[in-house]
Write a protein that holds these residues in place. Structure first.
Motif, PDB file in Angstrom:
ATOM      1  N   ARG A  31      28.729   4.847  32.423  1.00 54.01           N
ATOM      2  CA  ARG A  31      29.366   3.444  32.028  1.00 54.01           C
ATOM      3  C   ARG A  31      30.498   3.053  33.122  1.00 54.01           C
ATOM      4  NH1 ARG A  31      28.617   0.940  27.681  1.00 54.01           N
ATOM      5  NH2 ARG A  31      30.980   0.139  27.475  1.00 54.01           N
ATOM      6  N   ALA A  83      28.548   1.710  36.418  1.00 45.88           N
ATOM      7  CA  ALA A  83      28.402   0.643  36.087  1.00 45.88           C
ATOM      8  C   ALA A  83      29.433  -0.446  35.890  1.00 45.88           C
ATOM      9  CB  ALA A  83      27.306   0.540  34.836  1.00 45.88           C
ATOM     10  N   LEU A  89      31.403  -0.654  33.600  1.00 50.28           N
ATOM     11  CA  LEU A  89      31.639  -1.086  32.153  1.00 50.28           C
ATOM     12  C   LEU A  89      32.995  -0.477  31.383  1.00 50.28           C
ATOM     13  CD1 LEU A  89      27.806  -1.029  30.851  1.00 50.28           C
ATOM     14  CD2 LEU A  89      29.065  -3.063  31.269  1.00 50.28           C
ATOM     15  N   ASN A 128      24.190  -2.646  41.035  1.00 51.53           N
ATOM     16  CA  ASN A 128      23.648  -1.825  39.761  1.00 51.53           C
ATOM     17  C   ASN A 128      23.045  -2.402  38.576  1.00 51.53           C
ATOM     18  OD1 ASN A 128      24.875  -1.343  37.268  1.00 51.53           O
ATOM     19  ND2 ASN A 128      26.693  -1.364  38.608  1.00 51.53           N
ATOM     20  N   SER A 129      21.729  -1.734  38.173  1.00 50.17           N
ATOM     21  CA  SER A 129      21.358  -2.324  36.737  1.00 50.17           C
ATOM     22  C   SER A 129      21.323  -0.965  36.073  1.00 50.17           C
ATOM     23  CB  SER A 129      20.085  -3.026  37.195  1.00 50.17           C
ATOM     24  OG  SER A 129      20.356  -4.055  37.647  1.00 50.17           O
ATOM     25  N   MET A 130      21.335  -1.389  34.606  1.00 51.12           N
ATOM     26  CA  MET A 130      21.414  -0.148  33.786  1.00 51.12           C
ATOM     27  C   MET A 130      20.380   0.101  32.818  1.00 51.12           C
ATOM     28  SD  MET A 130      24.568   2.099  32.554  1.00 51.12           S
ATOM     29  CE  MET A 130      24.803   2.813  31.127  1.00 51.12           C
ATOM     30  N   PHE A 160      20.132   1.342  29.379  1.00 50.36           N
ATOM     31  CA  PHE A 160      20.870   1.852  28.539  1.00 50.36           C
ATOM     32  C   PHE A 160      20.409   2.904  27.455  1.00 50.36           C
ATOM     33  CE2 PHE A 160      22.713  -2.150  29.735  1.00 50.36           C
ATOM     34  CZ  PHE A 160      24.218  -1.848  29.623  1.00 50.36           C
ATOM     35  N   GLN A 161      20.922   3.504  26.731  1.00 50.21           N
ATOM     36  CA  GLN A 161      20.653   4.740  25.954  1.00 50.21           C
ATOM     37  C   GLN A 161      20.478   4.079  24.257  1.00 50.21           C
ATOM     38  OE1 GLN A 161      23.388   7.668  25.421  1.00 50.21           O
ATOM     39  NE2 GLN A 161      21.793   9.173  24.373  1.00 50.21           N
ATOM     40  N   SER A 187      18.557  -1.531  23.405  1.00 50.25           N
ATOM     41  CA  SER A 187      19.442  -2.519  23.972  1.00 50.25           C
ATOM     42  C   SER A 187      18.876  -3.787  24.281  1.00 50.25           C
ATOM     43  CB  SER A 187      20.243  -2.085  25.284  1.00 50.25           C
ATOM     44  OG  SER A 187      19.082  -1.715  26.274  1.00 50.25           O
ATOM     45  N   ARG A 241      13.316  -4.370  32.721  1.00 55.63           N
ATOM     46  CA  ARG A 241      14.529  -5.296  32.778  1.00 55.63           C
ATOM     47  C   ARG A 241      15.398  -4.828  33.917  1.00 55.63           C
ATOM     48  NH1 ARG A 241      18.119  -6.033  27.683  1.00 55.63           N
ATOM     49  NH2 ARG A 241      18.779  -3.835  28.283  1.00 55.63           N
ATOM     50  N   ALA A 242      15.549  -3.497  33.982  1.00 56.12           N
ATOM     51  CA  ALA A 242      16.383  -3.043  34.885  1.00 56.12           C
ATOM     52  C   ALA A 242      15.612  -3.137  36.393  1.00 56.12           C
ATOM     53  CB  ALA A 242      16.874  -1.576  34.666  1.00 56.12           C
ATOM     54  N   ASN A 274      15.230  -6.697  38.116  1.00 61.60           N
ATOM     55  CA  ASN A 274      16.522  -7.204  38.629  1.00 61.60           C
ATOM     56  C   ASN A 274      16.524  -6.587  40.013  1.00 61.60           C
ATOM     57  OD1 ASN A 274      18.666  -8.644  38.466  1.00 61.60           O
ATOM     58  ND2 ASN A 274      19.827  -7.028  37.776  1.00 61.60           N
TER      59      ASN A 274
END
Ligand SMILES: Nc1ncnc2c1ncn2[C@@H]1O[C@H](COP(=O)(O)OP(=O)(O)O)[C@@H](O)[C@H]1O
Ligand SMILES: [Mg+2]
Lengths: 284, 255
Positions: free
Chosen positions: A71, A74, A76, A96-98, A100-101, A104, A165-166, A169
């Motif tokens: 994070r 990223a 965040l 960057n693109s994450m 997530f755990q 999400s 999604r990541a 991007n």
């Protein structure tokens, strides 16, 4: 074969320019990174350089600060002290693109709109979005379900949407936080192969968190083993396997078992320590 | 339709029907005083007469218009403020005490003041409805946004959503179910307030019709007014349910 070619080209470059022989500057430089929540140190002085295009995997017992580290990368979360530096990229692409755990993806968007989210936020044309999103949904077996809402999907499918999604991007750096933990073994195997294929094509820098040693060995260039709380880097190991890899054939290699064993040796006491901490917390 | 569903329907429609039949019977048999409890058939006959003369429609239209205008005037600022307060700490801190202090004041108690300020015309009635709609929508929108799972905000941030994009793609859809619940409550409150306001300061509307009927002791007309208000409330809840199905398709049962 590839390595030989690379060495040759490096040697040629070195003959013409001294600078070219120097190792490339890191894509990500983490220096003495500390993150505290109140007095609780989640990440306690991690330093590491990650090369451009490297597949860097982090393993460690749960609660050791892996997600926190990601994070911070990223953007965040702000580090308490220490620095991270990320080399700028060629114009236009997101840094960057994450992935997530856990869950999400947006419950209020269809599979397609979820996968297209990053591109839509960057105001890309409908045609460009379709061009990028469709092949990803197809390779992850989600194209048939593109109009479904997340509540109509299994946990593994939702996780795949998050991965799409990541990827859609098209970022410089992919940050993946236990992205395959909700998948069954067969799907995991397919996606490992697919991930490696896309990564080899695009040469993105990947920082990948997992609690699975097998997964770490299958995917990585290097593996960082983290200590139980407070999260430090215990060892950084070079993966002996070359590229490209066959994620199944890999497991038949005698080196495989030995390498997995080596990682487990590092990990074993940390997992024990984490268990003990948990018990103490339970008793306190 | 399954047997159980059919039973539910029969029960839902059967119980009021049975009550009306009993009422009719009691009125016809003289067990109850028809000066206060006219027979349902008498109320229906009056309803027919009022509708044929056009009186009912004029009043209905006046009330619905005020309800609609008040809903817009109160609902839209409430929505914007509520979402802003849910997203932004400074906005929340600025408006929370104002809302907490003014919310418990009975809106009907403010009506004389509203009449003084806005006069006897349409504005005072619209403001009354607006006040009724404002609070539930504001409070639900704020709570709705504040309760959106943090991870969705992180996703929006990670994918570089602008403030407006965050608003449009996360805050609004994420808070929509509680917002719609607030709209329902607000419309109910608006309906109560419009009836009260029309009784005191109006020369049209269903509330006026009821009050006027009391003054001329036309009990059946009073009942017609009550029935019409009940029907408006019922219709509004049907409309908001349909709206919810349309706006929140992701909340429907697993398909
Ligand atoms: N926002 C936070 N506030 C307080 N403690 C936190 C916060 N985020 C994480 N932690 C704590 O930091 C530690 C590391 O968490 P995390 O990075 O999620 O671990 P991992 O991903 O390795 O399981 C955990 O003990 C967790 O409880
Ligand atoms: Mg984690």
């Amino acid at each position: 074969m590839r390595a030989a070619e690379l060495q040759l080209s490096v040697a040629l470059d070195a003959a013409t320019s001294l600078e070219a022989a120097a190792p490339p500057p890191p894509k990500i430089r983490v220096e003495r990174l500390v993150k505290r929540f109140g007095t609780f140190a989640a990440v306690d002085g991690i330093s590491v350089d990650i090369a451009p295009g490297e597949f860097f995997v982090i393993v460690g017992p749960s609660g050791c600060g892996k997600t926190t580290l990601l994070r911070i990368l990223a953007g965040l979360e702000e580090p308490t002290s220490g620095t991270i530096a990320i080399a700028p990229n060629d114009a236009g692409r997101p840094t960057n693109s994450m992935v997530f755990q856990g869950d999400s993806i947006f419950p209020w968007m269809s599979v397609y709109d979820n996968a297209a989210y990053g591109l839509a936020m960057r105001r890309r044309s409908k045609a460009e979005i379709a061009e990028r999103v469709r092949p990803l949904l197809e390779t992850t077996g989600l194209w048939r379900f593109r109009d479904r809402y997340p509540h109509q999907l299994s946990g593994g499918m939702r996780q795949r949407v998050s991965i799409c999604r990541a990827f859609a991007n098209d970022p410089d750096i992919l940050l993946m936080d236990e992205p395959f933990s909700a998948l069954d073994e067969q799907n995991k195997m397919l996606l490992h192969q697919e991930l490696l294929r896309i990564w080899e094509e695009t040469k993105k820098t990947v920082v990948f968190i997992t609690h699975s040693v097998d997964e770490a060995v299958t995917l990585s260039d290097r593996i960082m083993v983290m200590t139980a709380h407070p999260g430090r880097s215990k060892a950084i190991l070079d993966n002996p396997f070359g590229r490209p890899r066959d994620v199944v054939a890999l497991r038949g290699d005698p080196v495989y078992g030995a390498f997995v064993f080596r990682i487990w040796e590092y990990l074993r006491e940390e997992v024990r320590a984490a268990k003990l901490q948990e018990q103490e917390e339970g008793e306190a | 339709m399954t047997r159980a569903a059919l039973n539910d329907r029969l029960l839902a429609f059967g119980s009021p029907l049975a009550l009306f039949l009993l009422w009719e019977l009691a009125a016809k048999a003289g067990w109850i005083d028809t000066r206060f409890f006219p027979a349902p058939s008498a109320i229906l006959v009056r309803m027919w007469a009022l509708s044929a003369s056009g009186e009912l429609w004029v009043n209905l239209q006046a009330s619905l218009w005020r309800l609609f205008a008040g809903f817009i005037v109160g609902g839209i600022p409430a929505l914007v403020l509520g979402i802003a307060a849910g997203l932004s700490r400074p906005v929340r801190i600025a408006i929370d005490p104002l809302v907490s202090a003014t919310y418990p004041i009975p809106k009907s108690a403010v009506f004389p003041l509203i009449l003084l300020i806005f006069g006897l015309g349409e504005a005072s009635k619209i403001v009354m409805v607006a006040m009724g709609v404002f609070y539930p929508v504001l409070i639900n929108a704020q709570a709705g946004v504040a309760n959106i799972d943090r991870i969705y905000m992180d996703v929006a941030k990670n994918f570089r959503a602008s403030r407006w994009q965050l608003f449009r793609t996360v805050a609004i859809p994420g808070a929509l179910p509680p917002i719609l619940a607030g709209v329902k409550l607000g419309l109910g409150m608006g309906l109560i307030l419009i009836a009260i306001a029309e009784m005191i300061g109006a020369d049209s509307g269903i509330g006026y019709m009821i009050w006027n009927a009391w003054q001329i002791l036309s009990v059946e007309t009073m009942y017609v007014g009550l029935v019409v208000i009940a029907l408006i409330g019922f219709a509004l809840s049907l409309v908001t349910d349909e709206l919810e199905k349309f706006l929140v398709p992701w909340k429907r049962a697993r398909g």
